[in-house]
Design a protein around this motif. Structure first.
Motif, PDB file in Angstrom:
ATOM      1  N   LEU A   5       4.796  51.592   7.578  1.00  0.00           N
ATOM      2  CA  LEU A   5       3.377  51.557   7.943  1.00  0.00           C
ATOM      3  C   LEU A   5       2.751  50.212   7.598  1.00  0.00           C
ATOM      4  N   CYS A  72      -2.002  67.414   9.164  1.00  0.00           N
ATOM      5  CA  CYS A  72      -1.576  66.635  10.336  1.00  0.00           C
ATOM      6  C   CYS A  72      -2.624  66.688  11.443  1.00  0.00           C
ATOM      7  N   MET A  75      -5.625  64.485  10.473  1.00  0.00           N
ATOM      8  CA  MET A  75      -5.309  63.064  10.661  1.00  0.00           C
ATOM      9  C   MET A  75      -5.329  62.691  12.142  1.00  0.00           C
ATOM     10  N   PHE A  79      -8.225  59.967  13.770  1.00  0.00           N
ATOM     11  CA  PHE A  79      -7.649  58.631  13.887  1.00  0.00           C
ATOM     12  C   PHE A  79      -8.514  57.683  14.707  1.00  0.00           C
ATOM     13  N   CYS A  91      -6.325  51.266   9.424  1.00  0.00           N
ATOM     14  CA  CYS A  91      -5.825  52.653   9.395  1.00  0.00           C
ATOM     15  C   CYS A  91      -4.416  52.706   8.847  1.00  0.00           C
ATOM     16  N   PHE A  92      -3.568  51.825   9.331  1.00  0.00           N
ATOM     17  CA  PHE A  92      -2.178  51.881   8.901  1.00  0.00           C
ATOM     18  C   PHE A  92      -2.003  51.386   7.472  1.00  0.00           C
ATOM     19  N   TYR A  95      -2.985  54.506   5.562  1.00  0.00           N
ATOM     20  CA  TYR A  95      -1.900  55.483   5.613  1.00  0.00           C
ATOM     21  C   TYR A  95      -0.722  55.043   4.739  1.00  0.00           C
ATOM     22  N   VAL A  98      -1.615  55.929   1.215  1.00  0.00           N
ATOM     23  CA  VAL A  98      -1.472  57.372   0.996  1.00  0.00           C
ATOM     24  C   VAL A  98       0.010  57.742   0.885  1.00  0.00           C
ATOM     25  N   ALA A  99       0.855  57.148   1.711  1.00  0.00           N
ATOM     26  CA  ALA A  99       2.290  57.433   1.644  1.00  0.00           C
ATOM     27  C   ALA A  99       2.876  56.966   0.310  1.00  0.00           C
TER      28      ALA A  99
END
Length: 127
Positions: A5, A72, A75, A79, A91-92, A95, A98-99
């Motif tokens: 990401l 999911c 999200m 988006f 956004c990425f 993310y 968060v990952a």
């Protein structure tokens, strides 16, 4: 997942639009899908089946998968508005953060279940 990401976000915000940057974006997305499929994707179903006592296994697995699907959906539905507010690359990056936090949480708070019986897991979670 966080690495893929981050590479997608960096490609979106650093590289000028070209065929090479488009290929890098596609490669990052494919790598993310592969990492998700081998990592956090199946963890809800697998982990809830391993840690729940037999009497609660079906309800726990159902609740875990329902929360996973709900997350999911949220999200997916947010988006476009999120990308409008903090840019697509933002956004990425979000993310990816968060990952990374999910990875830390899983390693820090969820015990290893390999080689343990259901009785061992029941005793572990009663502590």
């Amino acid at each position: 997942m966080a690495v893929t990401l981050t590479s997608l976000a960096l490609t979106l915000c650093v590289a000028p639009p070209s065929a090479a940057s488009a290929a890098a974006c596609v490669a990052s997305v494919v790598a993310f899908v592969a990492a998700f499929s081998a990592g956090l994707g199946p963890v809800t179903a697998a982990y809830t089946a391993e840690v729940m006592p037999l009497r609660l296994r079906a309800q726990g697995a159902s609740l875990g998968i329902a929360v996973n699907r709900l997350t999911c959906g949220v999200m997916s539905m947010t988006f476009i508005s999120l990308a409008g507010g903090i840019t697509m690359a933002g956004c990425f990056f979000l993310y990816a953060g968060v990952a990374a936090a999910a990875c830390v949480f899983v390693h820090a708070r969820l015990p290893e279940t390999r080689g343990r019986s259901l009785e061992d897991m029941d005793a572990l979670f009663h502590k």
